[in-house]
Scaffold this active site. Structure first.
Site, PDB file in Angstrom:
ATOM      1  N   LYS A   1      39.442  42.347  40.264  1.00  0.00           N
ATOM      2  CA  LYS A   1      39.661  40.969  39.807  1.00  0.00           C
ATOM      3  C   LYS A   1      40.919  40.392  40.470  1.00  0.00           C
ATOM      4  O   LYS A   1      41.706  41.141  41.062  1.00  0.00           O
ATOM      5  CB  LYS A   1      39.767  40.962  38.282  1.00  0.00           C
ATOM      6  CG  LYS A   1      38.460  41.395  37.590  1.00  0.00           C
ATOM      7  CD  LYS A   1      38.615  41.415  36.070  1.00  0.00           C
ATOM      8  CE  LYS A   1      37.285  41.758  35.401  1.00  0.00           C
ATOM      9  NZ  LYS A   1      37.417  41.752  33.911  1.00  0.00           N
TER      10      LYS A   1
ATOM     11  N   TYR B   1      28.954  35.775  34.306  1.00  0.00           N
ATOM     12  CA  TYR B   1      29.307  36.069  32.912  1.00  0.00           C
ATOM     13  C   TYR B   1      28.453  35.279  31.918  1.00  0.00           C
ATOM     14  O   TYR B   1      28.918  34.997  30.817  1.00  0.00           O
ATOM     15  CB  TYR B   1      30.792  35.791  32.680  1.00  0.00           C
ATOM     16  CG  TYR B   1      31.725  36.890  33.164  1.00  0.00           C
ATOM     17  CD1 TYR B   1      31.569  38.216  32.742  1.00  0.00           C
ATOM     18  CD2 TYR B   1      32.800  36.603  34.002  1.00  0.00           C
ATOM     19  CE1 TYR B   1      32.444  39.216  33.165  1.00  0.00           C
ATOM     20  CE2 TYR B   1      33.673  37.609  34.427  1.00  0.00           C
ATOM     21  CZ  TYR B   1      33.497  38.915  34.001  1.00  0.00           C
ATOM     22  OH  TYR B   1      34.362  39.904  34.404  1.00  0.00           O
TER      23      TYR B   1
ATOM     24  N   PHE C   1      36.797  33.337  24.498  1.00  0.00           N
ATOM     25  CA  PHE C   1      37.618  33.583  25.697  1.00  0.00           C
ATOM     26  C   PHE C   1      36.903  33.217  26.996  1.00  0.00           C
ATOM     27  O   PHE C   1      37.457  33.402  28.079  1.00  0.00           O
ATOM     28  CB  PHE C   1      38.077  35.050  25.732  1.00  0.00           C
ATOM     29  CG  PHE C   1      36.959  36.063  25.691  1.00  0.00           C
ATOM     30  CD1 PHE C   1      36.275  36.431  26.844  1.00  0.00           C
ATOM     31  CD2 PHE C   1      36.584  36.652  24.478  1.00  0.00           C
ATOM     32  CE1 PHE C   1      35.249  37.361  26.802  1.00  0.00           C
ATOM     33  CE2 PHE C   1      35.547  37.589  24.431  1.00  0.00           C
ATOM     34  CZ  PHE C   1      34.876  37.942  25.594  1.00  0.00           C
TER      35      PHE C   1
ATOM     36  N   ARG D   1      31.796  52.855  35.024  1.00  0.00           N
ATOM     37  CA  ARG D   1      32.450  52.375  33.785  1.00  0.00           C
ATOM     38  C   ARG D   1      33.500  53.384  33.298  1.00  0.00           C
ATOM     39  O   ARG D   1      34.554  52.995  32.789  1.00  0.00           O
ATOM     40  CB  ARG D   1      31.406  52.141  32.691  1.00  0.00           C
ATOM     41  CG  ARG D   1      30.364  51.081  33.019  1.00  0.00           C
ATOM     42  CD  ARG D   1      30.807  49.692  32.714  1.00  0.00           C
ATOM     43  NE  ARG D   1      30.936  49.433  31.304  1.00  0.00           N
ATOM     44  CZ  ARG D   1      31.193  48.224  30.786  1.00  0.00           C
ATOM     45  NH1 ARG D   1      31.315  47.174  31.605  1.00  0.00           N
ATOM     46  NH2 ARG D   1      31.311  48.048  29.496  1.00  0.00           N
TER      47      ARG D   1
ATOM     48  N   THR E   1      37.196  48.336  28.062  1.00  0.00           N
ATOM     49  CA  THR E   1      37.438  46.915  28.341  1.00  0.00           C
ATOM     50  C   THR E   1      38.872  46.520  28.006  1.00  0.00           C
ATOM     51  O   THR E   1      39.554  45.868  28.796  1.00  0.00           O
ATOM     52  CB  THR E   1      36.467  46.041  27.513  1.00  0.00           C
ATOM     53  OG1 THR E   1      35.135  46.459  27.799  1.00  0.00           O
ATOM     54  CG2 THR E   1      36.618  44.568  27.840  1.00  0.00           C
TER      55      THR E   1
ATOM     56  N   ARG F   1      42.013  51.122  34.273  1.00  0.00           N
ATOM     57  CA  ARG F   1      42.680  50.216  33.314  1.00  0.00           C
ATOM     58  C   ARG F   1      43.744  50.960  32.508  1.00  0.00           C
ATOM     59  O   ARG F   1      44.795  50.388  32.179  1.00  0.00           O
ATOM     60  CB  ARG F   1      41.642  49.589  32.391  1.00  0.00           C
ATOM     61  CG  ARG F   1      40.762  48.545  33.096  1.00  0.00           C
ATOM     62  CD  ARG F   1      39.530  48.235  32.288  1.00  0.00           C
ATOM     63  NE  ARG F   1      38.706  47.172  32.858  1.00  0.00           N
ATOM     64  CZ  ARG F   1      37.431  46.988  32.532  1.00  0.00           C
ATOM     65  NH1 ARG F   1      36.842  47.787  31.640  1.00  0.00           N
ATOM     66  NH2 ARG F   1      36.740  46.009  33.075  1.00  0.00           N
TER      67      ARG F   1
ATOM     68  N   ASN G   1      42.531  42.657  33.010  1.00  0.00           N
ATOM     69  CA  ASN G   1      42.194  44.087  33.033  1.00  0.00           C
ATOM     70  C   ASN G   1      41.719  44.603  34.395  1.00  0.00           C
ATOM     71  O   ASN G   1      41.027  45.601  34.488  1.00  0.00           O
ATOM     72  CB  ASN G   1      41.220  44.443  31.901  1.00  0.00           C
ATOM     73  CG  ASN G   1      39.883  43.740  32.016  1.00  0.00           C
ATOM     74  OD1 ASN G   1      39.687  42.913  32.906  1.00  0.00           O
ATOM     75  ND2 ASN G   1      38.959  44.068  31.135  1.00  0.00           N
TER      76      ASN G   1
ATOM     77  N   HIS H   1      36.174  44.949  37.308  1.00  0.00           N
ATOM     78  CA  HIS H   1      34.889  44.738  36.649  1.00  0.00           C
ATOM     79  C   HIS H   1      33.916  45.818  37.081  1.00  0.00           C
ATOM     80  O   HIS H   1      33.925  46.221  38.238  1.00  0.00           O
ATOM     81  CB  HIS H   1      34.287  43.372  37.032  1.00  0.00           C
ATOM     82  CG  HIS H   1      32.821  43.281  36.732  1.00  0.00           C
ATOM     83  ND1 HIS H   1      32.352  42.982  35.478  1.00  0.00           N
ATOM     84  CD2 HIS H   1      31.729  43.533  37.499  1.00  0.00           C
ATOM     85  CE1 HIS H   1      31.014  43.023  35.498  1.00  0.00           C
ATOM     86  NE2 HIS H   1      30.625  43.354  36.714  1.00  0.00           N
TER      87      HIS H   1
ATOM     88  N   GLU I   1      23.768  41.530  39.305  1.00  0.00           N
ATOM     89  CA  GLU I   1      25.088  41.201  39.863  1.00  0.00           C
ATOM     90  C   GLU I   1      25.131  41.408  41.379  1.00  0.00           C
ATOM     91  O   GLU I   1      25.709  40.596  42.109  1.00  0.00           O
ATOM     92  CB  GLU I   1      26.173  42.029  39.151  1.00  0.00           C
ATOM     93  CG  GLU I   1      26.344  41.578  37.697  1.00  0.00           C
ATOM     94  CD  GLU I   1      27.174  42.522  36.838  1.00  0.00           C
ATOM     95  OE1 GLU I   1      27.708  43.529  37.357  1.00  0.00           O
ATOM     96  OE2 GLU I   1      27.283  42.255  35.620  1.00  0.00           O
TER      97      GLU I   1
HETATM   98  P1  GTP Z   1      33.715  43.522  32.788  1.00  0.00           P
HETATM   99  O1  GTP Z   1      33.587  44.802  33.575  1.00  0.00           O
HETATM  100  O2  GTP Z   1      34.768  42.598  33.322  1.00  0.00           O
HETATM  101  O3  GTP Z   1      32.375  42.848  32.564  1.00  0.00           O
HETATM  102  O4  GTP Z   1      34.268  43.987  31.387  1.00  0.00           O
HETATM  103  P2  GTP Z   1      33.466  44.713  30.229  1.00  0.00           P
HETATM  104  O5  GTP Z   1      32.013  44.864  30.573  1.00  0.00           O
HETATM  105  O6  GTP Z   1      34.226  45.949  29.911  1.00  0.00           O
HETATM  106  O7  GTP Z   1      33.638  43.675  29.035  1.00  0.00           O
HETATM  107  P3  GTP Z   1      32.791  42.349  28.749  1.00  0.00           P
HETATM  108  O8  GTP Z   1      31.684  42.213  29.729  1.00  0.00           O
HETATM  109  O9  GTP Z   1      32.466  42.365  27.307  1.00  0.00           O
HETATM  110  O10 GTP Z   1      33.871  41.227  28.991  1.00  0.00           O
HETATM  111  C1  GTP Z   1      34.092  40.696  30.282  1.00  0.00           C
HETATM  112  C2  GTP Z   1      35.554  40.442  30.460  1.00  0.00           C
HETATM  113  O11 GTP Z   1      35.976  39.440  29.561  1.00  0.00           O
HETATM  114  C3  GTP Z   1      36.484  41.623  30.149  1.00  0.00           C
HETATM  115  O12 GTP Z   1      36.628  42.525  31.237  1.00  0.00           O
HETATM  116  C4  GTP Z   1      37.775  40.929  29.849  1.00  0.00           C
HETATM  117  O13 GTP Z   1      38.464  40.569  31.051  1.00  0.00           O
HETATM  118  C5  GTP Z   1      37.307  39.667  29.167  1.00  0.00           C
HETATM  119  N1  GTP Z   1      37.352  39.847  27.716  1.00  0.00           N
HETATM  120  C6  GTP Z   1      36.539  40.600  26.948  1.00  0.00           C
HETATM  121  N2  GTP Z   1      36.896  40.527  25.654  1.00  0.00           N
HETATM  122  C7  GTP Z   1      37.973  39.704  25.623  1.00  0.00           C
HETATM  123  C8  GTP Z   1      38.810  39.217  24.586  1.00  0.00           C
HETATM  124  O14 GTP Z   1      38.640  39.550  23.411  1.00  0.00           O
HETATM  125  N3  GTP Z   1      39.809  38.361  24.953  1.00  0.00           N
HETATM  126  C9  GTP Z   1      40.033  37.998  26.240  1.00  0.00           C
HETATM  127  N4  GTP Z   1      41.037  37.194  26.525  1.00  0.00           N
HETATM  128  N5  GTP Z   1      39.271  38.438  27.244  1.00  0.00           N
HETATM  129  C10 GTP Z   1      38.263  39.275  26.938  1.00  0.00           C
HETATM  130 MG    MG Z   2      30.874  43.305  31.240  1.00  0.00          MG
END
Ligand code: GTP
Ligand code: MG
Length: 150
Positions: A9, A49, A57, A85, A91, A102, A112, A115, A126
């Site tokens: 990212k 997304y 968020f 993952r 996350t 992370r 974080n 992705h 994707e």
């Molecule tokens: P990705 O690999 O980025 O898709 O992350 P993930 O699959 O572990 O989590 P998810 O797809 O649920 O969320 C996508 C992204 O949104 C996360 O990686 C975070 O950067 C952001 N995100 C998720 N939950 C929160 C939250 O509660 N607050 C904020 N600010 N950002 C969030």
């Molecule tokens: Mg995700």
């Protein structure tokens, strides 16, 4: 074999973590099939997304992800989605184990660093969204038979 979409990212790129993140996938034995640096448009990120569009968020996430170049990659190998993952960590970096990307390099869930696709189906979606077919390389890595028994 299985492919996953991994991205460094904008915060990860700005913090000089591209090499480190590539290194972890390479050392584990995964094969790089595609890579490019790209600053995604808001429209592209809304597609990427789309499952999160109702989250509070979402707007901040899209702004953050479009704030600079992202290093987009396809990594290939056995159970690449699941292990990808695991290499990334949870996350929320506050819950990520040390030893994960992370868990070693991030603090805030909104910054974080990386992705990774969460399922084989989302990986396919994707990869299609981020790469043209001809950008995804099919090749035999010399180390293959040293990483896999069969
Ligand atoms: P990705 O690999 O980025 O898709 O992350 P993930 O699959 O572990 O989590 P998810 O797809 O649920 O969320 C996508 C992204 O949104 C996360 O990686 C975070 O950067 C952001 N995100 C998720 N939950 C929160 C939250 O509660 N607050 C904020 N600010 N950002 C969030
Ligand atoms: Mg995700």
């Amino acid at each position: 074999s299985e492919q996953t979409f991994i991205a460094v990212k904008p915060d990860g790129v700005q913090r000089g973590l591209v090499g480190e993140i590539i290194c972890r996938f390479e050392k584990r034995g995964y094969k790089l099939a595609a890579i490019k640096l790209v600053t995604p448009t808001q429209e592209h990120l809304e597609k990427h997304y789309e499952d999160l569009k109702d989250k509070p968020f979402f707007k901040g996430l899209i702004t953050y992800m479009g704030s600079g170049p992202v290093c987009a990659m396809v990594w290939e190998g056995r159970e690449a989605v699941k292990v990808g993952r695991q290499l990334l960590g949870a996350t929320n970096p506050m819950a990520s184990q040390p030893g994960t990307i992370r868990g070693d390099y991030a603090i805030d869930v909104g910054r974080n660093v990386c992705h990774g696709s969460d399922a084989v189906e989302s990986a396919k979606k994707e990869i299609d969204l981020w790469f043209k077919k001809e950008e995804v390389n099919s090749w035999k890595k010399a180390e293959h038979d040293w990483v896999y028994e069969k």
